[in-house]
Design a protein around this motif. Structure first.
Motif, PDB file in Angstrom:
ATOM      1  N   ASP A   8      14.341   7.858  -0.646  1.00 12.34           N
ATOM      2  CA  ASP A   8      12.901   8.086  -0.665  1.00 12.34           C
ATOM      3  C   ASP A   8      12.157   6.990  -1.418  1.00 12.34           C
ATOM      4  OD1 ASP A   8      13.335  10.310   0.816  1.00 12.34           O
ATOM      5  OD2 ASP A   8      12.332  11.710  -0.537  1.00 12.34           O
TER       6      ASP A   8
ATOM      7  N   HIS B  56       9.342   4.891   0.520  1.00 14.45           N
ATOM      8  CA  HIS B  56       7.962   5.304   0.257  1.00 14.45           C
ATOM      9  C   HIS B  56       7.283   4.602  -0.926  1.00 14.45           C
ATOM     10  CE1 HIS B  56       8.310   8.591   3.145  1.00 14.45           C
ATOM     11  NE2 HIS B  56       9.435   8.957   2.564  1.00 14.45           N
TER      12      HIS B  56
ATOM     13  N   PRO C 188       3.479   4.949   1.149  1.00 13.71           N
ATOM     14  CA  PRO C 188       3.958   6.280   1.528  1.00 13.71           C
ATOM     15  C   PRO C 188       3.939   6.464   3.039  1.00 13.71           C
ATOM     16  CG  PRO C 188       2.438   6.440  -0.316  1.00 13.71           C
ATOM     17  CD  PRO C 188       2.385   5.019   0.165  1.00 13.71           C
TER      18      PRO C 188
ATOM     19  N   TYR D  58       4.382  12.259   0.333  1.00 12.92           N
ATOM     20  CA  TYR D  58       4.301  11.130  -0.592  1.00 12.92           C
ATOM     21  C   TYR D  58       2.892  10.559  -0.694  1.00 12.92           C
ATOM     22  CZ  TYR D  58       9.203  11.118  -1.704  1.00 12.92           C
ATOM     23  OH  TYR D  58      10.433  11.475  -2.188  1.00 12.92           O
TER      24      TYR D  58
ATOM     25  N   VAL E 120       7.493   8.164  -7.548  1.00 18.28           N
ATOM     26  CA  VAL E 120       8.285   8.470  -6.359  1.00 18.28           C
ATOM     27  C   VAL E 120       9.604   9.128  -6.733  1.00 18.28           C
ATOM     28  CG1 VAL E 120       9.479   7.444  -4.378  1.00 18.28           C
ATOM     29  CG2 VAL E 120       7.217   6.619  -5.037  1.00 18.28           C
TER      30      VAL E 120
ATOM     31  N   VAL F 110       9.339  13.106  -6.949  1.00 16.37           N
ATOM     32  CA  VAL F 110       8.668  13.917  -5.936  1.00 16.37           C
ATOM     33  C   VAL F 110       9.638  14.870  -5.249  1.00 16.37           C
ATOM     34  CG1 VAL F 110       7.380  13.886  -3.775  1.00 16.37           C
ATOM     35  CG2 VAL F 110       6.857  12.214  -5.556  1.00 16.37           C
TER      36      VAL F 110
END
Length: 353
Positions: free
Chosen positions: A257, A261, A265, A270, A280, A283
């Motif tokens: 991720d 992102h 994003p 995101y 990040v 999340v």
């Protein structure tokens, strides 16, 4: 994350565009196995100094602790589902497989439960669970020890079979008589001896020190679980593979991720997190732990309140058994191919020693 994921090309970066990307560190993954000596020391200290306090007061299974389920097990399954459904391109890419597996689960565990004995279904799920956990760990290390296929699968199936007997011995112990329990210990112990001998014979194929460390860490994962089971420290016996497995999976999820992102994003989750200035890194763990907490703690009661109000009836464990059970089975299935070489997920994964 599944063990089919790491091949002999595991050390090569996939499609990670710049030097600001994260990589999965094999050294970090290996460090997770420190839970093995820690649990063994707890068991020894409990016998030497604490008069068996832990043995008598820890639950027979981590699942008896709601807190344990909220920390281990459920969150990484929820995280896997969030990662899949929050990225629409992944959902479209695997749509047919997801539909077919959903039908298969409904057929096998919905309709099939009317005809198939409960214990048969339980052992089937147990076998799938043990296979999923150990295939992940051996598969991750495969990128380092680079064993021939026949050696890898020899060690895998010895580990899985031994792990399955231990799993049955722990979770079905109340329905087993003394002779059956002793038989399970004998079989699982024999398989552990076979695993040790096989690892000693096959170690010659491993050419690096880090590979040998990973190989023996995975052997010790099975051996320590068996030992703690025999010593009746059931909580610790399940904790060892559970922590290693879940933490390994989260490392892959977070690295994926972040690499996908952190610059721009790519999905609504995101984008919203960016507006809230959430890093990040946190999340997916934050969302999955929060959702796991809500589902485990309040899901069943909320569904029962709704069905009682509208239909005058309750649905027993609709969330904890129905929804989370479905997500767990889908997790076991999808993780076997979503992290394979060439999959969309692997575009955002690189590895380092």
């Amino acid at each position: 994350m599944s063990a089919t994921t790491i091949s002999d090309k595991a050390l090569s970066a996939q499609d990670v565009p710049d030097g600001n990307q994260l990589s999965v560190s094999f050294r970090l993954l290996l460090g997770l196995y420190a839970i093995i000596p820690l649990c063994l020391l707890l068991q020894l200290f409990d016998g030497w100094f604490w008069q068996g306090f832990l043995q008598h007061n820890l639950p027979s299974s981590p699942k008896q602790f709601l807190l344990f389920q909220i920390i281990f097990g459920t969150p990484h399954i929820v995280a896997s589902s969030i990662l899949l459904v929050s990225n629409t391109e992944y959902l479209k890419f695997y749509k047919l497989k997801l539909i077919l597996m959903t039908v298969a689960i409904i057929t096998a565990f919905g309709v099939g439960s009317l005809f198939i004995p409960y214990k048969a279904l339980y052992v089937t799920v147990a076998a799938w669970t043990v296979y999923h956990v150990l295939k992940q760990q051996l598969g991750v290390g495969r990128g380092l020890y680079r064993l021939p296929d026949w050696v890898f699968y020899l060690l895998l199936w010895l580990s899985v079979t031994a792990g399955l007997f231990v799993y049955i011995g722990i979770f079905l112990k109340n329905s087993l008589d003394v002779q059956q329990l002793e038989f399970i210990k004998l079989v699982s112990g024999s398989l552990c001896v076979g695993l040790i001998c096989s690892a000693l014979l096959c170690e010659r194929y491993v050419t690096t020190q880090s590979g040998r460390c990973f190989l023996w860490s995975n052997v010790l994962l099975v051996l320590s679980t068996f030992y703690l089971f025999v010593q009746q420290y059931y909580f610790l016996a399940i904790l060892v593979p559970r922590l290693v497995h879940d933490a390994t999976a989260y490392i892959f999820y977070v690295v994926h991720d972040y690499n996908k992102h952190h610059r721009q994003p790519q999905n609504s989750m995101y984008r919203y997190a960016a507006r809230c200035h959430l890093p990040v890194f946190i999340v997916l763990p934050l969302c999955s732990f929060a959702l796991a907490f809500v589902l485990e703690s309040y899901g069943d009661s909320a569904v029962n309140a709704v069905t009682e109000f509208f239909f005058g009836m309750e649905i027993n464990k609709a969330i904890t058994l129905g929804v989370l059970g479905y997500l767990a089975l889908m997790h076991y299935y999808t993780e076997a191919f979503t992290w394979k070489q060439g999959s969309p997920y692997r575009r955002f994964i690189a590895f380092s020693k």
